[in-house]
Design a protein around this motif. Structure first.
Motif, PDB file in Angstrom:
ATOM      1  N   GLN A 158      42.307  13.233  36.548  1.00 38.42           N
ATOM      2  CA  GLN A 158      42.645  14.125  35.444  1.00 38.42           C
ATOM      3  C   GLN A 158      44.133  14.106  35.094  1.00 38.42           C
ATOM      4  O   GLN A 158      44.539  14.651  34.066  1.00 38.42           O
ATOM      5  CB  GLN A 158      42.232  15.564  35.779  1.00 38.42           C
ATOM      6  N   ILE A 159      44.956  13.494  35.953  1.00 41.46           N
ATOM      7  CA  ILE A 159      46.406  13.495  35.710  1.00 41.46           C
ATOM      8  C   ILE A 159      46.758  12.619  34.509  1.00 41.46           C
ATOM      9  O   ILE A 159      47.547  13.004  33.639  1.00 41.46           O
ATOM     10  CB  ILE A 159      47.153  13.009  36.969  1.00 41.46           C
TER      11      ILE A 159
ATOM     12  N   PHE B 231      34.768   9.080  38.744  1.00 41.50           N
ATOM     13  CA  PHE B 231      35.389  10.325  39.191  1.00 41.50           C
ATOM     14  C   PHE B 231      36.212  11.005  38.105  1.00 41.50           C
ATOM     15  O   PHE B 231      36.801  12.056  38.355  1.00 41.50           O
ATOM     16  CB  PHE B 231      36.259  10.079  40.427  1.00 41.50           C
ATOM     17  N   ASP B 232      36.249  10.433  36.921  1.00 46.38           N
ATOM     18  CA  ASP B 232      36.868  11.131  35.804  1.00 46.38           C
ATOM     19  C   ASP B 232      35.911  12.150  35.189  1.00 46.38           C
ATOM     20  O   ASP B 232      36.302  12.942  34.328  1.00 46.38           O
ATOM     21  CB  ASP B 232      37.317  10.138  34.725  1.00 46.38           C
ATOM     22  N   MET B 233      34.659  12.168  35.640  1.00 47.41           N
ATOM     23  CA  MET B 233      33.663  13.115  35.156  1.00 47.41           C
ATOM     24  C   MET B 233      33.370  14.145  36.241  1.00 47.41           C
ATOM     25  O   MET B 233      33.063  13.770  37.384  1.00 47.41           O
ATOM     26  CB  MET B 233      32.379  12.377  34.755  1.00 47.41           C
ATOM     27  N   TRP B 234      33.449  15.430  35.902  1.00 46.08           N
ATOM     28  CA  TRP B 234      33.329  16.488  36.903  1.00 46.08           C
ATOM     29  C   TRP B 234      31.951  16.488  37.564  1.00 46.08           C
ATOM     30  O   TRP B 234      31.837  16.723  38.774  1.00 46.08           O
ATOM     31  CB  TRP B 234      33.603  17.853  36.277  1.00 46.08           C
TER      32      TRP B 234
ATOM     33  N   ASP C  20      49.650  16.391  43.790  1.00 45.87           N
ATOM     34  CA  ASP C  20      50.195  16.498  42.441  1.00 45.87           C
ATOM     35  C   ASP C  20      49.091  16.717  41.411  1.00 45.87           C
ATOM     36  O   ASP C  20      49.108  16.148  40.326  1.00 45.87           O
ATOM     37  CB  ASP C  20      51.018  15.249  42.082  1.00 45.87           C
ATOM     38  N   PHE C  21      48.132  17.572  41.772  1.00 43.97           N
ATOM     39  CA  PHE C  21      47.018  17.850  40.864  1.00 43.97           C
ATOM     40  C   PHE C  21      47.506  18.640  39.652  1.00 43.97           C
ATOM     41  O   PHE C  21      48.374  19.515  39.764  1.00 43.97           O
ATOM     42  CB  PHE C  21      45.923  18.635  41.582  1.00 43.97           C
ATOM     43  N   LYS C  22      46.909  18.362  38.506  1.00 41.85           N
ATOM     44  CA  LYS C  22      47.317  19.017  37.252  1.00 41.85           C
ATOM     45  C   LYS C  22      46.232  19.941  36.710  1.00 41.85           C
ATOM     46  O   LYS C  22      46.482  21.116  36.472  1.00 41.85           O
ATOM     47  CB  LYS C  22      47.647  17.955  36.190  1.00 41.85           C
ATOM     48  N   ASP C  23      45.038  19.392  36.484  1.00 36.87           N
ATOM     49  CA  ASP C  23      43.969  20.137  35.815  1.00 36.87           C
ATOM     50  C   ASP C  23      42.684  20.087  36.625  1.00 36.87           C
ATOM     51  O   ASP C  23      42.447  19.150  37.388  1.00 36.87           O
ATOM     52  CB  ASP C  23      43.683  19.560  34.422  1.00 36.87           C
ATOM     53  N   ILE C  24      41.865  21.105  36.416  1.00 36.79           N
ATOM     54  CA  ILE C  24      40.496  21.103  36.916  1.00 36.79           C
ATOM     55  C   ILE C  24      39.608  21.718  35.835  1.00 36.79           C
ATOM     56  O   ILE C  24      39.859  22.836  35.369  1.00 36.79           O
ATOM     57  CB  ILE C  24      40.371  21.874  38.251  1.00 36.79           C
ATOM     58  N   LEU C  25      38.641  20.953  35.377  1.00 40.05           N
ATOM     59  CA  LEU C  25      37.760  21.373  34.282  1.00 40.05           C
ATOM     60  C   LEU C  25      38.554  21.760  33.040  1.00 40.05           C
ATOM     61  O   LEU C  25      38.224  22.711  32.333  1.00 40.05           O
ATOM     62  CB  LEU C  25      36.870  22.535  34.720  1.00 40.05           C
ATOM     63  N   GLY C  26      39.646  21.028  32.795  1.00 40.49           N
ATOM     64  CA  GLY C  26      40.460  21.260  31.613  1.00 40.49           C
ATOM     65  C   GLY C  26      41.440  22.411  31.719  1.00 40.49           C
ATOM     66  O   GLY C  26      42.155  22.704  30.752  1.00 40.49           O
TER      67      GLY C  26
END
Length: 391
Positions: free
Chosen positions: A96-97, A127-130, A192-198
């Motif tokens: 998601q980054i 893995f780009d799809m939740w 360095d996670f940015k987003d989860i489910l948008g």
């Protein structure tokens, strides 16, 4: 139908536990997001993921108790299933980054760019799809548990030998995930996670949502484990724990019973790990450390194995104490933890829940004895047949 299932699956303690977890899933986010910062009832932002981490650990302890407390399988490798679930979620979070990474590569995570990867490894695809990541959270730990359990239980490996093999399994995974060429970030792991489910993973609303998800997942795990142990299969699991040879001679497929419990336990541990990763912000090979699995055993033993509520109490108490004492007495914490485990083993073999139950039974027995010893006149007058000395 659902209500009838819950009533059959849950005993009184489990029902209260589920109610408390549902209440926590609502109360903590409200106290964090709605209550003003200056209020004494406000839950600070840093505490929300910390509480969520405690709930993830409680779910991990409950998953171990399903196989150790009810099936007699002492696994010293449950941190492996926890870590695999966390890595599956971490891979989704890394995808998601996108271009917001240090190297701004739209496809490759930063560590792959640094290590001169030319293309994304095949096992990162999807893995780009939740929804795909969530399926992998369930499948990867469950598949490992199935393969391991199939060979171990069919070979009738039991007792300390099985415990050593499970510890060897998690140590082998530790060494493998440390390798940079394996494709999982090596020693640094995934971070360095940015987003989860948008949604921004660092936002207060997202953290509150993750806490609520952890509480609800733990409540669901309580329902699942309680339904299993209160069913006919649960009675067979207890029989396997207490007299495996006799249960086998009665015609039960002991191997299949163990395998079922082991796989379900691994899947629950994987879900706990998946919720753990975004709340702590990193997942690295250190989560495979055998010492982590031993700590889970300590939590379960302290709370009381062979019960639904015991492992949860043990995990919460030990980790809350760990958060406090590692800051107040950092050099003595490990000695205190070891001493606590030895003390529980010697003086409280059934843990905190077992000690409470023993006290209540003794109190009930004493009251029954007093009632039996009372004369009809004393019963009618409400007089204690054995008056105590005044203090």
């Amino acid at each position: 139908m659902i209500t009838q299932f819950l009533l059959r699956a849950l005993d009184k303690k489990a029902i209260w536990l589920v109610v408390i977890l549902f209440a926590a899933a609502i109360t903590v986010p409200v106290l964090n997001l709605v209550v003003p910062v200056g209020s004494p009832f406000h839950v600070p932002n840093y505490a929300v993921p910390l509480f969520g981490k405690y709930l993830n650990y409680a779910m991990l302890a409950l998953s171990l108790d399903l196989v150790w407390g009810y099936c007699g399988i002492l696994s010293l490798g449950h941190s492996a299933f926890f870590a695999l679930g966390a890595y599956a979620m971490g891979m989704y979070l890394m995808r998601q980054i996108g271009t917001r990474g240090v190297y701004a590569n739209p496809t490759l995570p930063d560590f792959m760019v640094f290590l001169n990867y030319k293309e994304l490894p095949w096992f990162w695809l999807g893995f780009d799809m939740w929804w795909f990541a969530f399926i992998m959270v369930l499948v990867v730990p469950g598949l490992l548990a199935f393969i391991f359990g199939w060979f171990a239980f069919r070979s009738r490996v039991t007792g300390v030998y099985l415990s050593i093999i499970t510890q060897a399994m998690t140590y082998a995974l530790l060494l493998a995930f440390f390798r940079n060429d394996l494709g999982f970030g090596g020693n640094n792991g995934l971070t360095d996670f940015k987003d989860i489910l948008g949604q921004n993973v660092q936002a207060a609303t997202t953290r509150a949502g993750l806490f609520a998800a952890s509480a609800l997942a733990l409540a669901l795990a309580v329902v699942i484990c309680s339904a299993i142990v209160n069913s006919k299969l649960g009675k067979v699991m207890i029989a396997v724990r207490d007299a495996e040879s006799r249960t086998r001679f009665l015609g039960y497929r002991v191997d299949n019973v163990k395998l079922f419990a082991f796989v379900v336990s691994a899947v629950l541990a994987g879900i706990a790990g998946a919720l753990y990763a975004p709340q702590v912000g990193i997942i690295n090979p250190g989560e495979f450390e055998p010492s982590n699995s031993i700590e889970v055993v300590i939590w379960t033993a302290i709370g009381g194995r062979g019960t639904i509520i015991g492992p949860i109490i043990g995990a919460l108490l030990v980790n809350i104490g760990k958060s406090y004492f590692t800051a107040a007495l950092p050099n003595l914490w490990l000695f205190a933890l070891g001493g606590l485990f030895v003390g529980v083993t010697l003086f409280m073999p059934k843990g905190i829940v077992g000690l409470i139950g023993q006290y209540r039974r003794a109190t009930t027995k004493r009251e029954q004895h007093d009632r039996d010893a009372a004369t009809p006149e004393q019963v009618e007058a409400g007089v204690d047949p054995q008056p105590r000395l005044a203090e």
